[in-house]
Design a protein around this motif. Structure first.
Motif, PDB file in Angstrom:
ATOM      1  N   VAL A 102      21.405  49.469  49.165  1.00 38.09           N
ATOM      2  CA  VAL A 102      21.222  49.101  50.565  1.00 38.09           C
ATOM      3  C   VAL A 102      20.794  47.641  50.615  1.00 38.09           C
ATOM      4  O   VAL A 102      19.781  47.267  50.023  1.00 38.09           O
ATOM      5  N   LYS A 103      21.605  46.825  51.287  1.00 38.06           N
ATOM      6  CA  LYS A 103      21.301  45.391  51.397  1.00 38.06           C
ATOM      7  C   LYS A 103      20.525  45.153  52.687  1.00 38.06           C
ATOM      8  O   LYS A 103      21.011  45.471  53.775  1.00 38.06           O
ATOM      9  N   VAL A 104      19.345  44.588  52.541  1.00 37.06           N
ATOM     10  CA  VAL A 104      18.452  44.373  53.689  1.00 37.06           C
ATOM     11  C   VAL A 104      18.255  42.875  53.905  1.00 37.06           C
ATOM     12  O   VAL A 104      17.715  42.183  53.036  1.00 37.06           O
ATOM     13  N   GLY A 105      18.682  42.382  55.048  1.00 36.71           N
ATOM     14  CA  GLY A 105      18.489  40.977  55.381  1.00 36.71           C
ATOM     15  C   GLY A 105      17.016  40.670  55.584  1.00 36.71           C
ATOM     16  O   GLY A 105      16.335  41.358  56.345  1.00 36.71           O
ATOM     17  N   THR A 126      27.925  49.334  48.439  1.00 41.43           N
ATOM     18  CA  THR A 126      26.716  48.825  49.081  1.00 41.43           C
ATOM     19  C   THR A 126      26.928  48.868  50.592  1.00 41.43           C
ATOM     20  O   THR A 126      28.066  48.987  51.054  1.00 41.43           O
ATOM     21  N   ALA A 127      25.845  48.763  51.338  1.00 43.93           N
ATOM     22  CA  ALA A 127      25.972  48.694  52.804  1.00 43.93           C
ATOM     23  C   ALA A 127      24.824  47.872  53.357  1.00 43.93           C
ATOM     24  O   ALA A 127      23.725  47.845  52.785  1.00 43.93           O
ATOM     25  N   VAL A 128      25.092  47.208  54.463  1.00 43.60           N
ATOM     26  CA  VAL A 128      24.056  46.412  55.135  1.00 43.60           C
ATOM     27  C   VAL A 128      23.522  47.184  56.335  1.00 43.60           C
ATOM     28  O   VAL A 128      24.166  48.115  56.831  1.00 43.60           O
ATOM     29  N   ILE A 129      22.362  46.742  56.809  1.00 46.23           N
ATOM     30  CA  ILE A 129      21.694  47.501  57.874  1.00 46.23           C
ATOM     31  C   ILE A 129      21.706  46.802  59.226  1.00 46.23           C
ATOM     32  O   ILE A 129      21.202  47.322  60.206  1.00 46.23           O
ATOM     33  N   GLY A 130      22.279  45.583  59.292  1.00 45.04           N
ATOM     34  CA  GLY A 130      22.297  44.855  60.561  1.00 45.04           C
ATOM     35  C   GLY A 130      21.405  43.624  60.509  1.00 45.04           C
ATOM     36  O   GLY A 130      20.548  43.505  59.635  1.00 45.04           O
ATOM     37  N   ASP A 131      21.628  42.718  61.445  1.00 49.68           N
ATOM     38  CA  ASP A 131      20.837  41.475  61.518  1.00 49.68           C
ATOM     39  C   ASP A 131      19.533  41.762  62.256  1.00 49.68           C
ATOM     40  O   ASP A 131      19.362  41.369  63.408  1.00 49.68           O
ATOM     41  N   LEU A 132      18.623  42.433  61.595  1.00 44.62           N
ATOM     42  CA  LEU A 132      17.407  42.898  62.267  1.00 44.62           C
ATOM     43  C   LEU A 132      16.200  42.088  61.827  1.00 44.62           C
ATOM     44  O   LEU A 132      16.117  41.653  60.674  1.00 44.62           O
ATOM     45  N   ILE A 133      15.253  41.910  62.753  1.00 46.38           N
ATOM     46  CA  ILE A 133      14.036  41.153  62.445  1.00 46.38           C
ATOM     47  C   ILE A 133      12.800  42.057  62.510  1.00 46.38           C
ATOM     48  O   ILE A 133      11.978  42.063  61.605  1.00 46.38           O
ATOM     49  N   ASP A 134      12.711  42.837  63.566  1.00 49.71           N
ATOM     50  CA  ASP A 134      11.561  43.707  63.785  1.00 49.71           C
ATOM     51  C   ASP A 134      11.385  44.664  62.589  1.00 49.71           C
ATOM     52  O   ASP A 134      12.318  45.390  62.214  1.00 49.71           O
ATOM     53  N   SER A 135      10.192  44.654  61.987  1.00 59.12           N
ATOM     54  CA  SER A 135       9.984  45.425  60.748  1.00 59.12           C
ATOM     55  C   SER A 135      10.247  46.922  60.930  1.00 59.12           C
ATOM     56  O   SER A 135      10.853  47.560  60.063  1.00 59.12           O
ATOM     57  N   ALA A 136       9.799  47.470  62.058  1.00 63.82           N
ATOM     58  CA  ALA A 136      10.019  48.908  62.275  1.00 63.82           C
ATOM     59  C   ALA A 136      11.512  49.205  62.352  1.00 63.82           C
ATOM     60  O   ALA A 136      12.004  50.208  61.804  1.00 63.82           O
ATOM     61  N   GLY A 137      12.256  48.323  63.013  1.00 62.28           N
ATOM     62  CA  GLY A 137      13.707  48.500  63.120  1.00 62.28           C
ATOM     63  C   GLY A 137      14.383  48.394  61.765  1.00 62.28           C
ATOM     64  O   GLY A 137      15.299  49.161  61.449  1.00 62.28           O
ATOM     65  N   LEU A 157      25.160  40.216  58.747  1.00 60.61           N
ATOM     66  CA  LEU A 157      24.949  41.465  58.006  1.00 60.61           C
ATOM     67  C   LEU A 157      25.139  42.638  58.968  1.00 60.61           C
ATOM     68  O   LEU A 157      24.320  43.561  59.030  1.00 60.61           O
ATOM     69  N   GLY A 158      26.194  42.570  59.747  1.00 60.19           N
ATOM     70  CA  GLY A 158      26.457  43.572  60.783  1.00 60.19           C
ATOM     71  C   GLY A 158      26.629  44.971  60.198  1.00 60.19           C
ATOM     72  O   GLY A 158      27.367  45.163  59.228  1.00 60.19           O
ATOM     73  N   ILE A 171      32.040  47.394  46.601  1.00 59.77           N
ATOM     74  CA  ILE A 171      32.567  47.519  47.956  1.00 59.77           C
ATOM     75  C   ILE A 171      31.373  47.548  48.899  1.00 59.77           C
ATOM     76  O   ILE A 171      30.491  48.406  48.777  1.00 59.77           O
ATOM     77  N   ASP A 172      31.359  46.602  49.827  1.00 58.81           N
ATOM     78  CA  ASP A 172      30.206  46.387  50.704  1.00 58.81           C
ATOM     79  C   ASP A 172      30.587  46.772  52.131  1.00 58.81           C
ATOM     80  O   ASP A 172      31.432  46.114  52.744  1.00 58.81           O
ATOM     81  N   ALA A 173      29.986  47.828  52.650  1.00 59.99           N
ATOM     82  CA  ALA A 173      30.308  48.297  54.005  1.00 59.99           C
ATOM     83  C   ALA A 173      29.610  47.409  55.029  1.00 59.99           C
ATOM     84  O   ALA A 173      28.379  47.323  55.046  1.00 59.99           O
ATOM     85  N   LYS A 174      30.400  46.769  55.882  1.00 61.57           N
ATOM     86  CA  LYS A 174      29.830  45.788  56.816  1.00 61.57           C
ATOM     87  C   LYS A 174      30.740  45.655  58.029  1.00 61.57           C
ATOM     88  O   LYS A 174      31.957  45.706  57.899  1.00 61.57           O
ATOM     89  N   ASP A 175      30.132  45.447  59.200  1.00 63.47           N
ATOM     90  CA  ASP A 175      30.921  45.151  60.398  1.00 63.47           C
ATOM     91  C   ASP A 175      30.909  43.641  60.605  1.00 63.47           C
ATOM     92  O   ASP A 175      29.936  43.091  61.123  1.00 63.47           O
ATOM     93  N   PRO A 176      31.984  42.953  60.220  1.00 62.77           N
ATOM     94  CA  PRO A 176      31.984  41.488  60.288  1.00 62.77           C
ATOM     95  C   PRO A 176      32.007  40.962  61.720  1.00 62.77           C
ATOM     96  O   PRO A 176      31.801  39.774  61.930  1.00 62.77           O
ATOM     97  N   THR A 177      32.235  41.843  62.691  1.00 66.68           N
ATOM     98  CA  THR A 177      32.232  41.385  64.091  1.00 66.68           C
ATOM     99  C   THR A 177      30.834  41.471  64.689  1.00 66.68           C
ATOM    100  O   THR A 177      30.618  41.073  65.828  1.00 66.68           O
ATOM    101  N   ALA A 178      29.884  42.010  63.925  1.00 64.06           N
ATOM    102  CA  ALA A 178      28.554  42.279  64.491  1.00 64.06           C
ATOM    103  C   ALA A 178      27.455  41.436  63.854  1.00 64.06           C
ATOM    104  O   ALA A 178      26.300  41.834  63.834  1.00 64.06           O
TER     105      ALA A 178
END
Ligand SMILES: O=C[C@H](O)COP(=O)(O)O
Length: 242
Positions: A84-87, A57-68, A35-36, A25-32
């Motif tokens: 934790v799934k990291v894009g 599992t859960a995703v952390i968002g469509d993030l690019i900045d390494s610190a974020g 990998l929302g 089960i992958d926790a994700k906001d498909p509207t965001a």
């Protein structure tokens, strides 16, 4: 047999998807985004609602900045999900980011890197993820119109699965997959296949899951042969303990 990963938006969907046969089960906001990320409270509620019978599992968002990315991964890991799934979106020093994720989080959670198939994925990140102690690697797509099957060719998909295997990583494929794609992709030997849109009303990932389709996808995965099961929290097949 590939395990079936189903992305869910809330605890009610999570419980129903698990009952319909989803292995992960992958926790994700498909509207965001692809990998929302859901709010951490919702991720925690999904973890609790599903219980220990399923890998969460859960995703952390469509993030690019390494610190974020690092901050978000810390926050999501603290929810108690199994992975934790990291894009790994294109950006500066991705190898350094992977190494830092492993250093900071590798002992606290199972990290799964997600290469973005339609954003010129850097396959050198596969050995980098293995060296950093990641549990797994996936390919998914940012664009959801064509998905994985239009972003990659058969040889590319096979090479990715084989590369991940060689490095001892759990390996998954996702990106606008349909139930009819399961048999062909399963032949490559991935550990998991990830779905959202293909199992939703009107094949629209922002709409609710159709549980009959989840059950059909689960049956198609089971019919596709034998392999290690990733069901349970923690997934014992990965040789990891809680
Ligand atoms: O990780 C799995 C994804 O949520 C797949 O979503 P999608 O099937 O809509 O591309």
């Amino acid at each position: 047999m590939p395990n079936l990963l189903v992305s869910v938006a809330d605890p009610a969907e999570a419980v129903r998807a698990a009952a319909a046969g989803a292995d992960l089960i992958d926790a994700k906001d498909p509207t965001a985004g692809a990998l929302g990320a859901l709010p951490v409270e919702t991720i925690r509620a999904i973890r609790e609602a599903v219980g220990r019978s399923r890998t969460v599992t859960a995703v952390i968002g469509d993030l690019i900045d390494s610190a974020g990315v690092l901050d978000a991964a810390e926050r999501v890991a603290a929810t108690g999900v199994d992975m934790v799934k990291v894009g790994l979106f294109p950006g500066p020093d991705r190898a350094g980011l992977v190494a830092e994720l492993g250093r900071r989080l590798g002992s606290r959670t199972r990290l799964v890197g997600v290469l973005i198939a339609d954003r010129a994925p850097d396959l050198a990140l596969v050995p980098a993820a293995a060296a950093a102690g990641f549990a797994g690697i996936m390919m998914d797509t940012e664009g959801k119109a064509g998905g994985l099957l239009s972003a990659t060719g058969p040889a590319e998909r096979a090479a990715f699965v084989a590369l991940a295997r060689r490095h001892g990583l759990m390996v998954g494929l996702a990106g606008s997959l349909r139930i009819a794609d399961i048999a062909g992709l399963a032949a490559l030997g991935p550990d998991l296949l990830g779905f959202r849109g293909g199992l939703c009303e009107d094949f629209d990932r922002r709409r609710p899951l159709v549980m009959d389709r989840v059950a059909e996808a689960a049956a198609a995965c089971r019919a596709a042969g034998s392999g290690r099961r990733l069901v349970g929290s923690p997934p014992a097949a990965l040789g990891l303990t809680a």
